[in-house]
Scaffold this motif. Structure first.
Motif, PDB file in Angstrom:
ATOM      1  N   ILE A 188       5.021  -8.127  -1.406  1.00  0.00           N
ATOM      2  CA  ILE A 188       6.240  -7.646  -0.748  1.00  0.00           C
ATOM      3  C   ILE A 188       7.397  -8.569  -1.100  1.00  0.00           C
ATOM      4  O   ILE A 188       7.371  -9.772  -0.811  1.00  0.00           O
ATOM      5  N   VAL A 202       7.512   2.013   0.990  1.00  0.00           N
ATOM      6  CA  VAL A 202       7.927   1.443  -0.298  1.00  0.00           C
ATOM      7  C   VAL A 202       9.053   2.291  -0.878  1.00  0.00           C
ATOM      8  O   VAL A 202       8.910   3.501  -1.044  1.00  0.00           O
ATOM      9  N   VAL A 240      -0.396  -5.491  -3.649  1.00  0.00           N
ATOM     10  CA  VAL A 240       1.061  -5.577  -3.796  1.00  0.00           C
ATOM     11  C   VAL A 240       1.569  -6.919  -3.313  1.00  0.00           C
ATOM     12  O   VAL A 240       0.883  -7.649  -2.579  1.00  0.00           O
ATOM     13  N   ASN A 293      -1.301  -6.191   2.561  1.00  0.00           N
ATOM     14  CA  ASN A 293      -0.928  -6.380   1.148  1.00  0.00           C
ATOM     15  C   ASN A 293      -1.584  -5.376   0.204  1.00  0.00           C
ATOM     16  O   ASN A 293      -1.792  -5.651  -0.983  1.00  0.00           O
ATOM     17  N   ARG A 294      -1.872  -4.194   0.741  1.00  0.00           N
ATOM     18  CA  ARG A 294      -2.435  -3.116  -0.065  1.00  0.00           C
ATOM     19  C   ARG A 294      -1.584  -1.859   0.116  1.00  0.00           C
ATOM     20  O   ARG A 294      -1.124  -1.560   1.227  1.00  0.00           O
ATOM     21  N   ALA A 295      -1.354  -1.142  -0.970  1.00  0.00           N
ATOM     22  CA  ALA A 295      -0.597   0.110  -0.905  1.00  0.00           C
ATOM     23  C   ALA A 295      -1.478   1.212  -0.344  1.00  0.00           C
ATOM     24  O   ALA A 295      -2.609   1.401  -0.791  1.00  0.00           O
ATOM     25  N   TYR A 310       4.223   5.689   0.064  1.00  0.00           N
ATOM     26  CA  TYR A 310       3.353   4.528   0.233  1.00  0.00           C
ATOM     27  C   TYR A 310       3.835   3.657   1.378  1.00  0.00           C
ATOM     28  O   TYR A 310       5.024   3.359   1.502  1.00  0.00           O
ATOM     29  N   THR A 311       2.848   3.253   2.231  1.00  0.00           N
ATOM     30  CA  THR A 311       3.084   2.210   3.215  1.00  0.00           C
ATOM     31  C   THR A 311       2.216   1.013   2.807  1.00  0.00           C
ATOM     32  O   THR A 311       1.414   1.109   1.866  1.00  0.00           O
ATOM     33  N   ILE A 312       2.365  -0.123   3.501  1.00  0.00           N
ATOM     34  CA  ILE A 312       1.614  -1.327   3.146  1.00  0.00           C
ATOM     35  C   ILE A 312       0.784  -1.786   4.332  1.00  0.00           C
ATOM     36  O   ILE A 312       1.281  -1.900   5.453  1.00  0.00           O
TER      37      ILE A 312
END
Length: 354
Positions: free
Chosen positions: A352, A337, A350, A307-309, A302-304
């Protein structure tokens, strides 16, 4: 009448719109926000290891027996100034035990043998001088030379016989067996006097599963550890591999040599060997446990974004016990993540933390 109807319809539309907006706000406010921690993708060296175990054994081991009888005398270790004992390191050729036997020494008669060599040598040299002047035949010279050679041989045999009265170390090593004998007790021929081991170099017989037969090769480096010396890793080498698979165990036999210069690994210890079957330098790696598998064989992390995965499909390469190589799907510097990924779904909200 028409105006009243229009006003009624307008009120209904407004109420519906307000209700829809309220439901959207409630839905948005009720969406779960997952806390996550991020780490930057970097490069490092990685090794693919095949792990095996076995019992470490000394490269050299010997038990020295007495070759003649004599009275027992344990010698002094020049390093400790005390009699030799178990665990002492002895140099090659060091005299550990003497067997005193005057009768044997007299029978050997070393001084006489030395004198006979001197006489035979002078006789041979004299015959050669006379031969050059014509006063002796070639046969006389050859007979004198033969007598000299026989005298030398007898002297060498005398030295060999006398050496049987001293128990020497055939190589540098540690005393691992030293039977106790009372000083001056008569020792018979054939008694075990001392046991030595050189374990600065060791070896380990190993059994490898058949699915590694195409990966493990002679000459590959090995990292050797023992639970008693966890902080120290010794270097080893694969030296032999059997081509045959055992039908019962589905394994094949191999041998590893181990460098043990500080003698930290002891003979008989159980050791773990990690064979480096493949090594890649400066490649993108990530923690192995953050990679998730999906149906169809896809592997994701997962990357961001905002503010969303976001799921990232990656292609992986070799791995060790902690890290795995990423061949495609991520670049150096990407943030992924590394904590909180267990509770994520694609496009989930998400927060952070780091």
């Amino acid at each position: 009448m028409i105006n009243k109807s229009l006003k009624y319809i307008g009120v209904l539309l407004l109420a519906y719109t307000l209700n829809a907006c309220n439901e959207q706000r409630m839905s948005s406010s009720s969406e779960t926000t997952t806390p996550v921690w991020l780490s930057e993708v970097g490069k490092r060296d990685i090794r693919e290891l095949t792990t095996t175990t076995g019992t470490a054994k000394a490269a050299k081991t010997v038990e020295v027996k007495s070759e003649t009888n004599g009275k027992y005398e344990l010698m002094i270790n020049p390093k400790t100034k005390r009699p030799y004992k178990l665990g002492d390191i002895v140099e090659e050729g060091a005299v550990i035990i003497k067997l005193n036997n005057k009768e044997h020494e007299n029978t050997v008669s070393l001084p006489t043998k030395k004198m006979q060599v001197d006489i035979a040598k002078k006789e041979w040299e004299g015959q050669k001088a006379v031969f050059e002047k014509g006063g002796a035949t070639e046969k006389d010279v050859l007979n004198a030379e033969s007598s000299y050679i026989q005298a030398q041989s007898a002297l060498e045999s005398a030295y060999t016989d006398l050496a049987k009265l001293t128990i020497k170390a055939p190589f540098k090593g540690a005393i691992v067996n030293l039977p106790y004998f009372t000083p001056n007790v008569e020792i018979a021929s054939g008694e075990t006097m001392v046991g030595l081991m050189d374990y600065s170099h060791m070896y380990m017989e190993i059994a490898l599963p058949e699915n590694t037969i195409d990966k493990v090769k002679v000459g590959q480096k090995v990292l050797v550890t023992n639970y008693n010396i966890k902080s120290d890793t010794l270097s080893g080498l694969v030296t032999q591999l059997s081509p045959a698979i055992n039908e019962d165990t589905r394994t094949y036999t191999g041998f590893i040599t181990i460098n043990n210069p500080e003698l930290k690994l002891r003979p008989g210890m159980f050791a773990k060997g990690e064979i480096i079957t493949l090594q890649k330098d400066s490649v993108i790696v990530i923690p192995k446990d953050i990679v998730n598998s999906r149906r169809g064989g896809n592997r994701i992390v997962y990357t961001i974004e905002q503010n969303r995965a976001m799921e990232k499909i990656i292609t992986t390469g070799i791995s060790d016990d902690r890290f795995i190589e990423v061949e495609s799907g991520l670049n150096q510097g990407d943030k992924i993540v590394v904590k909180g990924y267990e509770f994520l779904r694609n496009r989930g909200k998400v927060k952070i933390m780091k």
